[in-house]
Design a protein around this motif. Structure first.
Motif, PDB file in Angstrom:
ATOM      1  N   THR A   3     -20.525  -0.580   6.710  1.00 36.85           N
ATOM      2  CA  THR A   3     -20.557  -2.024   6.487  1.00 36.85           C
ATOM      3  C   THR A   3     -19.436  -2.744   7.232  1.00 36.85           C
ATOM      4  O   THR A   3     -19.450  -3.957   7.337  1.00 36.85           O
ATOM      5  CB  THR A   3     -20.439  -2.352   4.985  1.00 36.85           C
ATOM      6  OG1 THR A   3     -19.235  -1.773   4.479  1.00 36.85           O
ATOM      7  CG2 THR A   3     -21.627  -1.816   4.219  1.00 36.85           C
TER       8      THR A   3
ATOM      9  N   CYS B  58     -22.956  -3.368   9.347  1.00 35.00           N
ATOM     10  CA  CYS B  58     -24.255  -3.550   8.695  1.00 35.00           C
ATOM     11  C   CYS B  58     -24.084  -4.461   7.477  1.00 35.00           C
ATOM     12  O   CYS B  58     -22.991  -4.579   6.934  1.00 35.00           O
ATOM     13  CB  CYS B  58     -24.810  -2.203   8.237  1.00 35.00           C
ATOM     14  SG  CYS B  58     -25.191  -1.087   9.608  1.00 35.00           S
TER      15      CYS B  58
ATOM     16  N   SER C   9     -23.697  -5.798   3.808  1.00 36.44           N
ATOM     17  CA  SER C   9     -23.018  -5.099   2.713  1.00 36.44           C
ATOM     18  C   SER C   9     -23.980  -4.505   1.695  1.00 36.44           C
ATOM     19  O   SER C   9     -23.616  -3.611   0.963  1.00 36.44           O
ATOM     20  CB  SER C   9     -22.028  -6.040   2.024  1.00 36.44           C
ATOM     21  OG  SER C   9     -22.708  -7.172   1.515  1.00 36.44           O
TER      22      SER C   9
ATOM     23  N   GLU D 235     -23.011   2.768   2.765  1.00 32.11           N
ATOM     24  CA  GLU D 235     -22.473   3.585   3.834  1.00 32.11           C
ATOM     25  C   GLU D 235     -23.017   4.987   3.604  1.00 32.11           C
ATOM     26  O   GLU D 235     -22.634   5.667   2.665  1.00 32.11           O
ATOM     27  CB  GLU D 235     -20.943   3.550   3.810  1.00 32.11           C
ATOM     28  CG  GLU D 235     -20.420   2.174   4.137  1.00 32.11           C
ATOM     29  CD  GLU D 235     -18.910   2.061   4.020  1.00 32.11           C
ATOM     30  OE1 GLU D 235     -18.238   3.092   3.861  1.00 32.11           O
ATOM     31  OE2 GLU D 235     -18.424   0.930   4.086  1.00 32.11           O
TER      32      GLU D 235
END
Length: 191
Positions: free
Chosen positions: A32, A16, A18, A22
């Motif tokens: 990430t 994903c 940054s 998380e």
């Protein structure tokens, strides 16, 4: 329907942006980084072990258990077996690419060799399945870059350019292709 049956579903998103943290939201986990590229799949194993211990606190999975889990997961996901992967590569490339290592998964690098030119490399199987074959035969592999004055060897144009303080590698490439040209004050060639 699953929740009514007592089944908990977990959705994992990796790689994903940054700027996303998380985190876990509504049963979804966001990371990430690429979980498949992580050594030994440490995060995935930790998650699975945690979920297994939610069911039975005495659970302790060995390396053999993990291998079995990975094998069953691959079978259930419709993933290719090693033999199926080798057959697919043989069909795609007419037998010109030899699979040297054991196929594990689409994003786990594997050693292959071109039977036409002998070049060996470690691509992700996904790229082979997409039709990306031998870089050398396709003219994409440049060879080792050698500085004639020092005899030093570099893996590619960019590495050679950085070694002599150049910002771009175009000059090195030009000097390799034209023996009378220099770049960074040196003469270059491909080997």
């Amino acid at each position: 329907m699953c929740r009514e049956a007592g089944i908990i579903l977990h959705t994992i998103y990796d790689s994903c942006p940054s700027k996303m943290k998380e985190t876990s939201v509504d049963g979804c986990l966001y990371y990430t980084f690429d979980l498949w590229e992580e050594p030994e799949h440490a995060t995935l194993k930790s998650l699975c072990l945690g979920w297994a211990r939610d069911i039975d606190p005495a659970v302790n999975l060995s390396v053999i258990d993990w291998n079995g889990i990975e094998l069953r997961a691959a079978e259930r996901s419709g993933a290719l077996s090693h033999d199926q992967f080798v057959d697919k590569i043989r069909q795609l490339f007419g037998g010109t690419i030899e699979v040297v290592d054991r196929y594990v998964a689409m994003h786990t690098r594997i050693r292959v060799r071109c039977k036409t030119c002998g070049y060996a490399w470690n691509p992700k199987p996904y790229y082979l399945i997409q039709g990306h074959g031998c870089h050398k035969c396709a003219g994409l592999y440049q060879g080792t870059v050698v500085c004639l004055e020092t005899g030093k060897e570099y893996k590619n144009y960019r590495q050679a350019a950085l070694a002599v303080g150049l910002k771009g590698s175009a000059g090195i490439k030009d000097a390799c292709q034209n023996p009378n040209h220099t770049s960074g004050g040196y003469h270059w060639k491909l080997r």
